[in-house]
Design a protein around this motif. Structure first.
Motif, short mmCIF file in Angstrom:
data_model
loop_
_atom_site.label_atom_id
_atom_site.label_comp_id
_atom_site.label_asym_id
_atom_site.label_seq_id
_atom_site.Cartn_x
_atom_site.Cartn_y
_atom_site.Cartn_z
N THR A 73 0.83 -1.21 0.00
CA THR A 73 0.00 0.00 0.00
C THR A 73 0.86 1.26 0.00
O THR A 73 0.47 2.29 -0.56
N VAL A 76 1.72 1.80 -3.69
CA VAL A 76 0.55 2.21 -4.48
C VAL A 76 0.17 3.65 -4.19
O VAL A 76 -0.02 4.47 -5.11
N SER A 77 0.08 4.02 -2.93
CA SER A 77 -0.35 5.37 -2.58
C SER A 77 0.70 6.41 -2.93
O SER A 77 0.37 7.59 -3.14
N PHE A 80 0.24 8.77 -5.91
CA PHE A 80 -0.76 9.83 -5.86
C PHE A 80 -0.26 11.10 -5.18
O PHE A 80 -1.04 12.02 -4.92
N LEU A 84 -2.40 14.60 -4.88
CA LEU A 84 -2.75 15.16 -3.57
C LEU A 84 -2.23 16.58 -3.42
O LEU A 84 -2.89 17.44 -2.83
N MET A 126 -0.70 2.94 3.35
CA MET A 126 -1.50 3.82 2.51
C MET A 126 -1.33 5.28 2.92
O MET A 126 -1.24 6.17 2.06
N ALA A 127 -1.25 5.53 4.22
CA ALA A 127 -1.12 6.91 4.70
C ALA A 127 0.29 7.45 4.56
O ALA A 127 0.49 8.66 4.39
N GLY A 129 2.59 6.43 2.18
CA GLY A 129 3.13 6.37 0.83
C GLY A 129 3.44 7.71 0.19
O GLY A 129 4.53 7.91 -0.35
N PRO A 130 2.51 8.67 0.22
CA PRO A 130 2.78 9.96 -0.44
C PRO A 130 3.74 10.86 0.34
O PRO A 130 4.19 11.87 -0.19
N ALA A 377 7.75 5.91 -5.34
CA ALA A 377 6.84 4.76 -5.34
C ALA A 377 7.50 3.55 -6.00
O ALA A 377 7.38 2.42 -5.52
#
Length: 437
Positions: A73, A76-77, A80, A84, A126-127, A129-130, A377
């Motif tokens: 995750t 993947v995130s 983005f 964002l 997920m949180a 990743g970016p 990523a």
């Protein structure tokens, strides 16, 4: 055309360099602290792996699967980050992400199970990743391209500081109050950081995405140029750098998930000793990153080649790292094995800030967050494979010590191959002309 020719530079920055530098480094240090928290959230799984395994009856493969799930995750995130950055301001984004990290620490405190652990780490990935691309974008907004190596090294040193200072403290917390207390501590620290950020943050002059609405027409900056994304992503520097970063992150994720277990189960050190020694590779890495980036920034400012300083130098560091890992199974002395892992990993770490700075050099400022988001990523895909593969190798080996050493050797071979690719391909000067010319 170099990227320096397309960035807007505000007159006040030139007129008041001292004030600008103080402000730049104040913002940088707040973001370094965020990165320390970020990496502590990652590293906590490695610190609690053995007590978790004992309490929940988990195998090495299951622990490795949790580590790899996080990086799934996370990768993947990460793609983005640029999107964002268009939707929200960096001020709001960082608060949202930090609070999300804190929230993911708490489910395991309430209900401890393999399923909850997996879901919580997937949510954390997920949180988080970016965040790396956004943190670098925020820091680079305060530093010109030729001086981004050192601030990038301090950001990358968040991982080192987490393992040098935070990991031993968390090891004491785990030994004294249990592994749940470590999760609660990290949740509280992540939430507290938001207040500091809201006070400290303002956007710097080097990545000014839009002209001020209140500025007089004659003082408005010209619209910044953009290029096709494929024009950036297909450059040899981007592709070769991504391969090198992939191999580095495979090793980084393995160290995060498994190094304390290797020291404890593989080499025979106590749990507290293993948690304390967790920081040894990071001490070497932090010193190597700061020295190499300080030198490269100083020489670049005097007109030296970025091909040499942001291509050959980090590629050579990765080659040394890979050779050290390849030699690990042939070392029978525990203290020497710790030293080889520490020195090899530390020297290889210079790849991260130097290649990030190289990539920032080949793209227009408006596209920096998106470019770094994709670049980092791709890097984090190394973390998707490595922790689980390590667990499988350890479970299949005749002894934990042999399994961990064999896993490190596999990633060492990968690093050697990747270093050779990077040495042949990474040339920011050439590719900046291709993209921006």
């Amino acid at each position: 055309m170099s990227i320096d020719k397309v960035r807007p530079v505000q007159t006040s920055v030139v007129d008041e360099p001292r004030e600008s530098r103080i402000r730049a480094w104040s913002v940088t240090l707040v973001l370094v602290l965020l990165n320390v928290i970020n990496w502590a959230d990652k590293a906590v799984l490695g610190l609690v792996a053995q007590p978790l395994a004992q309490e929940l009856g988990l195998t090495a493969s299951q622990i490795g699967l949790v580590g790899s799930g996080f990086f799934l995750t996370f990768a993947v995130s990460g793609f983005f980050a640029g999107l964002l950055n268009k939707w929200m301001t960096l001020r709001g984004l960082m608060v949202l992400l930090s609070l999300a990290w804190a929230a993911t620490m708490l489910p395991m405190v309430v209900v401890a199970s393999f399923s909850v652990l997996m879901v919580a780490r997937l949510a954390l990935g997920m949180a988080e990743g970016p965040s790396s691309a956004l943190v670098h974008t925020a820091v680079y907004s305060w530093h010109p391209p030729q001086k981004r190596g050192l601030p990038g090294a301090w950001i990358a040193s968040g991982a080192s500081l987490a393992k040098i200072a935070v990991a031993p403290a968390l090891a004491v917390v785990v030994a004294t109050w249990g592994w749940r207390a470590a999760f609660v501590t990290l949740a509280a620290v992540g939430a507290a950081w938001c207040g500091l950020w809201l006070v400290a943050w303002s956007e710097g002059p080097y990545i000014d995405r839009r002209p001020s609405r209140t500025a007089a027409p004659e003082k408005e900056t010209e619209p910044q140029p953009t290029v096709r994304w494929t024009r950036i992503f297909r450059t040899p520097s981007f592709l070769g750098g991504a391969v090198a970063m992939f191999s580095v992150y495979a090793l980084v994720s393995t160290v995060l998930t498994w190094l304390p277990s290797y020291f404890e189960v593989g080499l025979g050190y106590s749990r507290l000793q293993a948690g304390t020694m967790f920081g040894f590779p990071s001490i070497v890495g932090m010193v190597a990153m700061i020295v190499s980036t300080s030198l490269s920034d100083r020489l670049l400012d005097r007109g030296a080649s970025s091909r040499l300083l942001r291509g050959v130098l980090p590629g050579t560091g990765l080659l040394i790292c890979g050779l050290a890992m390849v030699a690990l199974p042939f070392i029978g002395t525990p203290a020497l094995a710790v030293g080889v892992v520490s020195v090899g990993y530390g020297i290889g770490a210079i790849v991260i800030p130097l290649f990030n700075a190289a990539i920032s050099q080949i793209c227009p400022p408006r596209q920096l967050a998106g470019t770094l988001g994709v670049f980092l990523a791709l890097m984090s895909l190394g973390g998707l494979v490595a922790p689980y593969l390590t667990g499988v190798i350890v479970d299949a080996a005749s002894s934990p010590a042999e399994g961990y050493a064999s896993a490190f050797q596999v990633f060492g071979v990968t690093a050697v191959v990747a270093s050779l690719i990077a040495l042949l391909t990474v040339n920011p000067e050439r590719d900046a002309r291709r993209v921006l010319g």
